[in-house]
Motif scaffolding. Structure first.
Motif, PDB file in Angstrom:
ATOM      1  N   VAL A 192       0.883  -0.760  -0.286  1.00 55.80           N
ATOM      2  CA  VAL A 192       0.115  -0.079   0.176  1.00 55.80           C
ATOM      3  C   VAL A 192       1.048   1.066  -0.239  1.00 55.80           C
ATOM      4  CG1 VAL A 192      -1.534   1.138   1.472  1.00 55.80           C
ATOM      5  CG2 VAL A 192      -1.932  -1.238   0.638  1.00 55.80           C
ATOM      6  N   MET A 193       1.639   1.778   1.238  1.00 54.10           N
ATOM      7  CA  MET A 193       2.597   2.101   0.831  1.00 54.10           C
ATOM      8  C   MET A 193       3.644   2.969  -0.496  1.00 54.10           C
ATOM      9  SD  MET A 193       4.411   2.233   4.886  1.00 54.10           S
ATOM     10  CE  MET A 193       3.510   2.471   6.264  1.00 54.10           C
ATOM     11  N   LYS A 194       3.987   1.360  -1.199  1.00 54.38           N
ATOM     12  CA  LYS A 194       5.169   1.414  -2.814  1.00 54.38           C
ATOM     13  C   LYS A 194       3.511   2.051  -3.387  1.00 54.38           C
ATOM     14  CE  LYS A 194       8.129  -2.110  -1.401  1.00 54.38           C
ATOM     15  NZ  LYS A 194       8.026  -2.851  -1.675  1.00 54.38           N
ATOM     16  N   ASN A 195       2.809   1.697  -3.326  1.00 61.52           N
ATOM     17  CA  ASN A 195       1.507   2.275  -4.112  1.00 61.52           C
ATOM     18  C   ASN A 195       1.524   3.617  -4.206  1.00 61.52           C
ATOM     19  OD1 ASN A 195      -0.688  -1.379  -4.035  1.00 61.52           O
ATOM     20  ND2 ASN A 195       1.529  -0.407  -5.429  1.00 61.52           N
ATOM     21  N   VAL A 196       1.099   3.982  -3.148  1.00 57.85           N
ATOM     22  CA  VAL A 196       0.828   6.036  -3.051  1.00 57.85           C
ATOM     23  C   VAL A 196       1.950   6.319  -3.429  1.00 57.85           C
ATOM     24  CG1 VAL A 196       0.478   7.375  -1.366  1.00 57.85           C
ATOM     25  CG2 VAL A 196      -0.814   5.367  -1.561  1.00 57.85           C
ATOM     26  N   LEU A 197       2.761   6.088  -2.597  1.00 59.46           N
ATOM     27  CA  LEU A 197       4.450   7.100  -2.976  1.00 59.46           C
ATOM     28  C   LEU A 197       4.730   6.507  -4.466  1.00 59.46           C
ATOM     29  CD1 LEU A 197       7.426   7.879  -2.311  1.00 59.46           C
ATOM     30  CD2 LEU A 197       8.157   5.783  -2.255  1.00 59.46           C
ATOM     31  N   ASN A 198       4.043   5.518  -5.659  1.00 60.41           N
ATOM     32  CA  ASN A 198       4.331   5.514  -6.878  1.00 60.41           C
ATOM     33  C   ASN A 198       3.491   6.261  -7.918  1.00 60.41           C
ATOM     34  OD1 ASN A 198       3.971   3.351  -9.206  1.00 60.41           O
ATOM     35  ND2 ASN A 198       5.284   4.560  -9.191  1.00 60.41           N
ATOM     36  N   VAL A 199       2.262   6.545  -7.738  1.00 59.08           N
ATOM     37  CA  VAL A 199       1.928   7.679  -7.852  1.00 59.08           C
ATOM     38  C   VAL A 199       1.731   9.438  -7.276  1.00 59.08           C
ATOM     39  CG1 VAL A 199      -0.448   5.650  -8.064  1.00 59.08           C
ATOM     40  CG2 VAL A 199      -0.606   7.153  -6.623  1.00 59.08           C
ATOM     41  N   LEU A 200       2.081   9.183  -5.869  1.00 56.52           N
ATOM     42  CA  LEU A 200       1.510  10.666  -5.210  1.00 56.52           C
ATOM     43  C   LEU A 200       2.689  11.803  -6.584  1.00 56.52           C
ATOM     44  CD1 LEU A 200       1.978  10.750  -1.384  1.00 56.52           C
ATOM     45  CD2 LEU A 200       0.228  11.669  -3.349  1.00 56.52           C
ATOM     46  N   PRO A 201       3.079  11.097  -6.896  1.00 53.37           N
ATOM     47  CA  PRO A 201       4.234  12.163  -7.662  1.00 53.37           C
ATOM     48  C   PRO A 201       3.813  12.824  -9.016  1.00 53.37           C
ATOM     49  CG  PRO A 201       6.554  10.790  -7.285  1.00 53.37           C
ATOM     50  CD  PRO A 201       4.602  10.217  -6.454  1.00 53.37           C
ATOM     51  N   TYR A 202       2.883  12.035  -9.439  1.00 51.13           N
ATOM     52  CA  TYR A 202       2.264  12.467 -10.664  1.00 51.13           C
ATOM     53  C   TYR A 202       0.632  13.291  -9.923  1.00 51.13           C
ATOM     54  CZ  TYR A 202      -1.577  11.037 -14.146  1.00 51.13           C
ATOM     55  OH  TYR A 202      -2.277  11.495 -15.041  1.00 51.13           O
ATOM     56  N   MET A 203       0.331  12.876  -8.949  1.00 49.76           N
ATOM     57  CA  MET A 203      -1.035  13.583  -8.989  1.00 49.76           C
ATOM     58  C   MET A 203      -0.632  14.856  -8.208  1.00 49.76           C
ATOM     59  SD  MET A 203      -3.418  10.676  -6.425  1.00 49.76           S
ATOM     60  CE  MET A 203      -4.162   9.374  -7.473  1.00 49.76           C
ATOM     61  N   ILE A 204       0.456  15.233  -7.444  1.00 47.02           N
ATOM     62  CA  ILE A 204       1.253  16.045  -7.555  1.00 47.02           C
ATOM     63  C   ILE A 204       0.520  17.514  -8.331  1.00 47.02           C
ATOM     64  CG2 ILE A 204       3.221  17.929  -5.823  1.00 47.02           C
ATOM     65  CD1 ILE A 204       3.074  15.353  -4.087  1.00 47.02           C
ATOM     66  N   GLU A 205       2.146  17.188  -9.122  1.00 44.44           N
ATOM     67  CA  GLU A 205       2.041  17.291 -10.497  1.00 44.44           C
ATOM     68  C   GLU A 205       1.019  18.263 -10.946  1.00 44.44           C
ATOM     69  OE1 GLU A 205       4.542  17.233 -15.015  1.00 44.44           O
ATOM     70  OE2 GLU A 205       5.389  15.804 -13.978  1.00 44.44           O
ATOM     71  N   ARG A 206      -0.178  17.357 -11.345  1.00 40.83           N
ATOM     72  CA  ARG A 206      -1.410  17.353 -11.912  1.00 40.83           C
ATOM     73  C   ARG A 206      -2.553  18.039 -10.722  1.00 40.83           C
ATOM     74  NH1 ARG A 206      -4.966  13.595 -12.982  1.00 40.83           N
ATOM     75  NH2 ARG A 206      -6.420  14.177 -15.089  1.00 40.83           N
ATOM     76  N   GLY A 207      -2.103  17.854  -9.368  1.00 39.63           N
ATOM     77  CA  GLY A 207      -3.210  19.388  -8.209  1.00 39.63           C
ATOM     78  C   GLY A 207      -4.103  18.703  -8.447  1.00 39.63           C
ATOM     79  N   THR A 208      -4.260  17.538  -8.172  1.00 40.27           N
ATOM     80  CA  THR A 208      -5.696  16.742  -8.100  1.00 40.27           C
ATOM     81  C   THR A 208      -5.229  15.329  -7.893  1.00 40.27           C
ATOM     82  OG1 THR A 208      -7.948  16.685  -8.876  1.00 40.27           O
ATOM     83  CG2 THR A 208      -6.740  16.315 -10.523  1.00 40.27           C
ATOM     84  N   GLY A 209      -6.088  15.045  -7.389  1.00 37.58           N
ATOM     85  CA  GLY A 209      -6.086  13.189  -7.122  1.00 37.58           C
ATOM     86  C   GLY A 209      -6.988  12.389  -5.808  1.00 37.58           C
ATOM     87  N   ASP A 210      -7.356  11.310  -5.665  1.00 41.30           N
ATOM     88  CA  ASP A 210      -8.363  10.702  -4.864  1.00 41.30           C
ATOM     89  C   ASP A 210      -7.092   9.261  -4.882  1.00 41.30           C
ATOM     90  OD1 ASP A 210     -10.436  12.263  -3.877  1.00 41.30           O
ATOM     91  OD2 ASP A 210     -11.032  12.254  -5.972  1.00 41.30           O
ATOM     92  N   ILE A 211      -6.945   8.829  -3.150  1.00 37.12           N
ATOM     93  CA  ILE A 211      -6.705   7.902  -3.182  1.00 37.12           C
ATOM     94  C   ILE A 211      -7.440   7.371  -1.969  1.00 37.12           C
ATOM     95  CG2 ILE A 211      -4.415   6.812  -1.844  1.00 37.12           C
ATOM     96  CD1 ILE A 211      -2.836   8.883  -3.370  1.00 37.12           C
ATOM     97  N   MET A 212      -8.194   6.249  -2.669  1.00 33.33           N
ATOM     98  CA  MET A 212      -8.666   5.157  -1.037  1.00 33.33           C
ATOM     99  C   MET A 212      -7.403   4.244  -0.749  1.00 33.33           C
ATOM    100  SD  MET A 212     -11.468   6.699  -0.774  1.00 33.33           S
ATOM    101  CE  MET A 212     -12.062   5.626  -0.095  1.00 33.33           C
ATOM    102  N   VAL A 213      -8.505   3.961   0.156  1.00 35.90           N
ATOM    103  CA  VAL A 213      -7.190   2.808   0.871  1.00 35.90           C
ATOM    104  C   VAL A 213      -8.434   1.220   1.798  1.00 35.90           C
ATOM    105  CG1 VAL A 213      -5.677   1.532   2.724  1.00 35.90           C
ATOM    106  CG2 VAL A 213      -5.079   4.016   1.597  1.00 35.90           C
ATOM    107  N   THR A 214      -8.560   0.108   1.370  1.00 36.46           N
ATOM    108  CA  THR A 214      -9.125  -0.127   1.691  1.00 36.46           C
ATOM    109  C   THR A 214      -8.631  -0.567   3.003  1.00 36.46           C
ATOM    110  OG1 THR A 214      -9.951  -1.200   0.077  1.00 36.46           O
ATOM    111  CG2 THR A 214     -10.534  -2.696   2.316  1.00 36.46           C
ATOM    112  N   SER A 215      -9.094  -0.605   4.573  1.00 36.94           N
ATOM    113  CA  SER A 215      -9.028  -1.171   5.688  1.00 36.94           C
ATOM    114  C   SER A 215      -9.865  -1.461   6.169  1.00 36.94           C
ATOM    115  CB  SER A 215      -7.972   0.189   6.436  1.00 36.94           C
ATOM    116  OG  SER A 215      -7.974  -0.163   7.568  1.00 36.94           O
ATOM    117  N   SER A 216     -10.009  -1.919   7.857  1.00 40.04           N
ATOM    118  CA  SER A 216     -10.993  -2.740   8.531  1.00 40.04           C
ATOM    119  C   SER A 216     -11.426  -1.867  10.322  1.00 40.04           C
ATOM    120  CB  SER A 216      -9.985  -4.047   8.599  1.00 40.04           C
ATOM    121  OG  SER A 216     -10.618  -5.101   9.721  1.00 40.04           O
ATOM    122  N   VAL A 217     -12.015  -2.673  10.351  1.00 40.04           N
ATOM    123  CA  VAL A 217     -12.448  -2.455  12.089  1.00 40.04           C
ATOM    124  C   VAL A 217     -11.690  -2.716  12.963  1.00 40.04           C
ATOM    125  CG1 VAL A 217     -14.554  -4.574  12.196  1.00 40.04           C
ATOM    126  CG2 VAL A 217     -14.488  -2.027  13.186  1.00 40.04           C
TER     127      VAL A 217
END
Length: 242
Positions: free
Chosen positions: A116-141
């Motif tokens: 999960v951390m690697k996936n988020v790290l992978n996409v963040l620079p792209y989203m930051i450059e665009r100035g928008t994006g949504d990241i959803m993570v499936t967690s658990s109670v």
């Protein structure tokens, strides 16, 4: 249908079944194109054939570090953009810690936390450059309550909840929303590892929800106005005692 996601591209890990597949269907119904990421090529091909051109298969073994690192590049190659990442892939270990072997612990923690951390790290620079994006993570109670029959799984979700809430504070200034959805027991393949007695009682009492109940929550979170962030949502069966 309101077409709330028309023009958007989503990438969903663990998309071949359960919550990932339910969310894929919901996003496509709202006008999105979805890149379905899973290691099960046969399942992906069958699902994408059913769902049509809006469903784009992408076979990645997320536990292979080199393969995992290609996620963004392959999504952009196949779909041209990325607006939503749903980091959904995960695994489960239940039962006493003394019955669990170290290799299984490593695999689950790698998939539930490191990937999960690697996936988020992978996409963040792209989203930051665009100035928008949504990241959803499936967690658990289990990430909000110390569930005694699943210490390894619960610990992984406590870790990922902290990751979501700390990283969210770093990226919100870039126009990126980050959030976690935390279901109770869901009628999916993960429950195969539940203690048999707990699973029997949950089914008999109606203490299990469906993947669509979770995807409904995810869609609500994603379709709020951009100035609104639903940072985390716990979704429980009404009869679940926690």
């Amino acid at each position: 249908m309101t077409n709330a996601l028309t023009g958007k591209v989503a990438a969903i890990t663990g998309a071949a079944s359960g919550i990932g597949l339910a969310t894929t269907r919901a996003m496509i119904a709202e006008g999105a194109r979805v890149v379905l990421i899973d290691r099960d090529k046969g399942a992906l091909d069958a699902i994408c054939k059913e769902l049509g051109e809006a469903a784009i298969p992408l076979v990645i073994d997320l536990l292979d570090p080199k393969d995992c690192a290609t996620l963004l590049a392959q999504v952009l190659e196949k779909a041209g953009q990325l607006d939503i990442l749903h980091a959904n892939a995960g695994s489960y270990i239940g039962g006493d810690l003394t019955d669990t072997d170290p290799d299984t612990i490593d695999r689950m923690l790698n998939l539930n936390v490191n990937v999960v951390m690697k996936n988020v790290l992978n996409v963040l620079p792209y989203m930051i450059e665009r100035g928008t994006g949504d990241i959803m993570v499936t967690s658990s109670v289990a990430g909000h309550f110390p569930v005694s029959w699943e210490p390894v799984y619960a610990s992984s979700k406590w870790a990922i909840n902290n990751f979501v809430q700390t990283t969210r504070r770093q990226v919100n200034k870039h126009g990126i929303r980050m959030a976690a959805v935390s279901p109770g027991p869901v009628n999916s393949a993960l429950l195969a590892d539940w203690p048999e007695e707990n699973l029997r009682k949950a089914k008999e009492s109606g203490s299990i929800i469906e993947p669509t109940d979770v995807s409904d929550a995810i869609m609500f979170m994603l379709t709020r106005p951009r100035h609104v962030t639903i940072r985390d949502m716990v979704v429980l069966p009404s009869n679940f005692d926690m």
